[in-house]
Design an enzyme around this catalytic site. Structure first.
Site, PDB file in Angstrom:
ATOM      1  N   GLY A  82      40.636  26.080  48.903  1.00 46.41           N
ATOM      2  CA  GLY A  82      40.954  27.405  49.463  1.00 46.41           C
ATOM      3  C   GLY A  82      42.178  27.369  50.359  1.00 46.41           C
ATOM      4  N   GLY A  84      43.746  26.935  53.265  1.00 47.14           N
ATOM      5  CA  GLY A  84      43.420  26.383  54.573  1.00 47.14           C
ATOM      6  C   GLY A  84      44.528  26.550  55.600  1.00 47.14           C
ATOM      7  N   ARG A 168      56.284  32.725  51.444  1.00 52.23           N
ATOM      8  CA  ARG A 168      56.633  32.554  50.040  1.00 52.23           C
ATOM      9  C   ARG A 168      56.108  33.712  49.220  1.00 52.23           C
ATOM     10  NH1 ARG A 168      53.078  27.421  47.964  1.00 52.23           N
ATOM     11  NH2 ARG A 168      51.057  28.427  48.047  1.00 52.23           N
ATOM     12  N   ASP A 240      44.388  22.479  41.704  1.00 45.93           N
ATOM     13  CA  ASP A 240      44.606  23.549  42.681  1.00 45.93           C
ATOM     14  C   ASP A 240      46.102  23.819  42.879  1.00 45.93           C
ATOM     15  OD1 ASP A 240      44.175  20.850  43.825  1.00 45.93           O
ATOM     16  OD2 ASP A 240      44.925  21.772  45.655  1.00 45.93           O
ATOM     17  N   ASN A 241      46.938  22.921  42.385  1.00 47.19           N
ATOM     18  CA  ASN A 241      48.385  23.143  42.469  1.00 47.19           C
ATOM     19  C   ASN A 241      48.966  23.465  41.093  1.00 47.19           C
ATOM     20  OD1 ASN A 241      48.275  22.551  45.202  1.00 47.19           O
ATOM     21  ND2 ASN A 241      48.757  20.393  44.902  1.00 47.19           N
TER      22      ASN A 241
HETATM   23  P1  AMP Z   1      47.899  20.879  49.125  1.00 47.53           P
HETATM   24  O1  AMP Z   1      48.594  19.886  49.962  1.00 47.53           O
HETATM   25  O2  AMP Z   1      48.658  22.149  48.978  1.00 47.53           O
HETATM   26  O3  AMP Z   1      47.478  20.382  47.786  1.00 47.53           O
HETATM   27  O4  AMP Z   1      46.579  21.267  49.934  1.00 47.53           O
HETATM   28  C1  AMP Z   1      45.278  20.882  49.606  1.00 47.53           C
HETATM   29  C2  AMP Z   1      44.280  21.610  50.462  1.00 47.53           C
HETATM   30  O5  AMP Z   1      44.386  21.199  51.820  1.00 47.53           O
HETATM   31  C3  AMP Z   1      44.412  23.115  50.473  1.00 47.53           C
HETATM   32  O6  AMP Z   1      43.131  23.669  50.473  1.00 47.53           O
HETATM   33  C4  AMP Z   1      45.137  23.387  51.754  1.00 47.53           C
HETATM   34  O7  AMP Z   1      44.876  24.687  52.240  1.00 47.53           O
HETATM   35  C5  AMP Z   1      44.544  22.331  52.675  1.00 47.53           C
HETATM   36  N1  AMP Z   1      45.450  21.992  53.794  1.00 47.53           N
HETATM   37  C6  AMP Z   1      46.589  21.287  53.736  1.00 47.53           C
HETATM   38  N2  AMP Z   1      47.175  21.195  54.950  1.00 47.53           N
HETATM   39  C7  AMP Z   1      46.382  21.854  55.823  1.00 47.53           C
HETATM   40  C8  AMP Z   1      46.421  22.116  57.234  1.00 47.53           C
HETATM   41  N3  AMP Z   1      47.431  21.691  57.992  1.00 47.53           N
HETATM   42  N4  AMP Z   1      45.413  22.827  57.760  1.00 47.53           N
HETATM   43  C9  AMP Z   1      44.397  23.261  57.010  1.00 47.53           C
HETATM   44  N5  AMP Z   1      44.285  23.048  55.682  1.00 47.53           N
HETATM   45  C10 AMP Z   1      45.265  22.355  55.079  1.00 47.53           C
HETATM   46 MG    MG Z   2      48.088  23.169  47.250  1.00 46.36          MG
END
Ligand code: AMP
Ligand code: MG
Length: 462
Positions: A82, A84, A168, A240-241
């Site tokens: 989700g 985050g 974005r 998720d990406n």
């Molecule tokens: P990603 O790096 O975009 O693949 O992120 C994977 C997951 O980690 C996603 O659900 C993001 O929302 C969460 N996430 C990454 N960085 C943070 C952060 N600084 N605070 C809260 N959630 C995070």
């Molecule tokens: Mg992501």
């Protein structure tokens, strides 16, 4: 901030998101605003734009939410991810249709787990620069509308860092993992609503889950072929990406290759090379198989659905192969056929043998200087004669092979300078990357890194 808001996602079943306003930041200060893109979106900004792009003020008509999604991360199932650290302000309807407006680094949400919901200059400026560079290269991607410094300090492994928010925009933020989230919960109602939303946003011609899957698979294959054509390595192709609309999303430890290494990886967390350059097509197909699985509950006859969806996913390889052949045929100025394929293979083999720079080599085909890169290779003379005999459209190659890409060492230098308070390199790179096919008059931006400058690893650095 004035915009024509029309928030279709926030009208979907409530289990698909949480209502969530951005958490205000201490002292918003604008870093960059993409006015051209704002025009495309029909958004009018005033001098107080940083307050809106930091989330301290909410434009009238926005309806902020954080979206639910799950995902396979490096092959491991995570049932709940989700937004985050992102908040979807809403959707605007402008001259180019419907676009999501999202703030990333907007504070904690219901999906933050242990994270702080924030971002620092590094990932924000990186995503801004690289996503806009991808757009200028003609590769489907999320866009960057603005970046704002928060005036807050963020704690990361490297120590205290200055905080920032990126705004974005995207044709949607629907990921393979969004479908997986509801499939895993047997929530057919949400799955159905999501399918309708995804079709409306991306594939209006589709009427069924099957047609949607076919379209998503084809667009994904097309996208990955385009990544390969510019030496782009996404780095975290988790489900998720992986965007169902075939656009590049979530610029983390992504990188453009300098010297051509077919199985190149940069990301510090990709120890097995799962998302290596040459693995990207296979992994995209794997992601599409996960999408197919998540769509199965929407088929009337599960067994027939499995047979049909399997066939669609297996079709990824053929679509990718022909897109890849077309992309690289254009890069050497020929039409795709067996002889062209052999020339492409031959060229890439020489480049890999010598460790030649991917971007400079293809650009040199356009400028007639390829011998300066590959001339020492024993196969070069023969290859060159065959290429010339095939009659390449050499005059068109500058429009196809960029002179400038966002090289890792420049991106890293840009971030270091920005953290130290100097945004000049960011702006200069950003300007040069807007016209990647023109001759760039800054030699430093074109050149391959010197041995001391080479970046060996990139980090997620959220
Ligand atoms: P990603 O790096 O975009 O693949 O992120 C994977 C997951 O980690 C996603 O659900 C993001 O929302 C969460 N996430 C990454 N960085 C943070 C952060 N600084 N605070 C809260 N959630 C995070
Ligand atoms: Mg992501």
């Amino acid at each position: 901030m004035l915009a024509n808001w029309d928030n279709s996602y926030a009208a979907l079943p409530p289990q698909m998101f949480t209502r969530q306003s951005p958490v205000a930041v201490a002292a918003p200060q604008g870093l960059i605003l993409n006015s051209e893109h704002a025009d495309e979106l029909g958004i009018i900004f005033d001098d107080d734009w940083p307050a809106f792009m930091a989330g301290n003020q909410i434009s009238q008509g926005a309806d902020p939410i954080a979206q639910a999604y799950a995902g396979h991360q490096f092959g491991h199932w995570n049932p709940q991810l989700g937004d985050g650290r992102a908040v979807l302000l809403g959707e605007v309807f402008g001259p180019q249709g419907r676009f999501d407006i999202q703030l990333k680094g907007a504070g904690r949400t219901a999906w933050s787990r242990n994270g702080d919901g924030r971002a620092w200059y590094g990932p924000v400026l990186r995503e801004y620069l690289i996503s806009e560079a991808m757009h200028a290269l003609g590769i489907p991607t999320t866009r960057a509308l603005a970046a704002v410094a928060t005036g807050e300090t963020i704690l990361r492994e490297q120590g205290p860092l200055p905080g920032a928010v990126i705004c974005r925009t995207a044709s949607s933020h629907i990921r393979v993992g969004t479908f997986q989230y509801f499939a895993a919960r047997d929530d057919t109602l949400a799955l159905e609503a999501l399918l309708h939303q995804a079709i409306a946003r991306h594939y209006r011609e589709a009427q069924t889950a099957e047609q949607f899957l076919s379209a998503a698979v084809a667009e994904q294959a097309r996208l990955i072929a385009q990544w390969m054509g510019v030496g782009f390595i996404h780095g975290v192709m988790n489900t998720d990406n992986s965007h169902v609309g075939g656009i590049t999303i979530d610029y983390g430890p992504c990188a453009f290759m300098d010297d051509f290494v077919p199985m190149k990886t940069f990301s510090s967390i990709d120890r097995q090379g799962r998302y290596a350059y040459g693995n990207q097509p296979n992994l995209a197909a794997w992601n599409m198989a996960q999408l197919a699985t998540a769509l199965l509950p929407l088929t009337e006859d599960r067994d027939a659905g499995i047979t049909c969806f399997t066939e669609i996913v297996q079709g990824f390889g053929d679509i990718f192969d022909s897109e890849y052949a077309a992309v690289f045929a254009r890069k050497i100025g020929l039409t795709p056929n067996q002889e062209t394929d052999a020339l492409i293979d031959g060229l890439l083999k020489m480049m890999a043998n010598i460790g030649a720079d991917f971007t400079l080599c293809f650009r040199a085909l356009a400028t007639g200087k390829i011998h300066t890169h590959l001339g020492t290779h024993p196969d070069f003379a023969n290859w060159h004669a065959n290429w010339q005999a095939a009659g390449p459209a050499q005059g068109e190659l500058e429009q196809v092979n960029p002179s400038i890409i966002p090289r890792n060492h420049l991106v890293e230098a840009m971030i270091a300078e920005a953290v130290a308070g100097d945004m000049q390199l960011f702006h200069a790179l950003h300007r040069a990357l807007k016209t990647p096919f023109l001759r760039c008059d800054t030699p430093r931006f074109i050149a391959a890194p010197s041995p001391q400058e080479i970046v060996k690893q990139t980090f997620c650095g959220t």
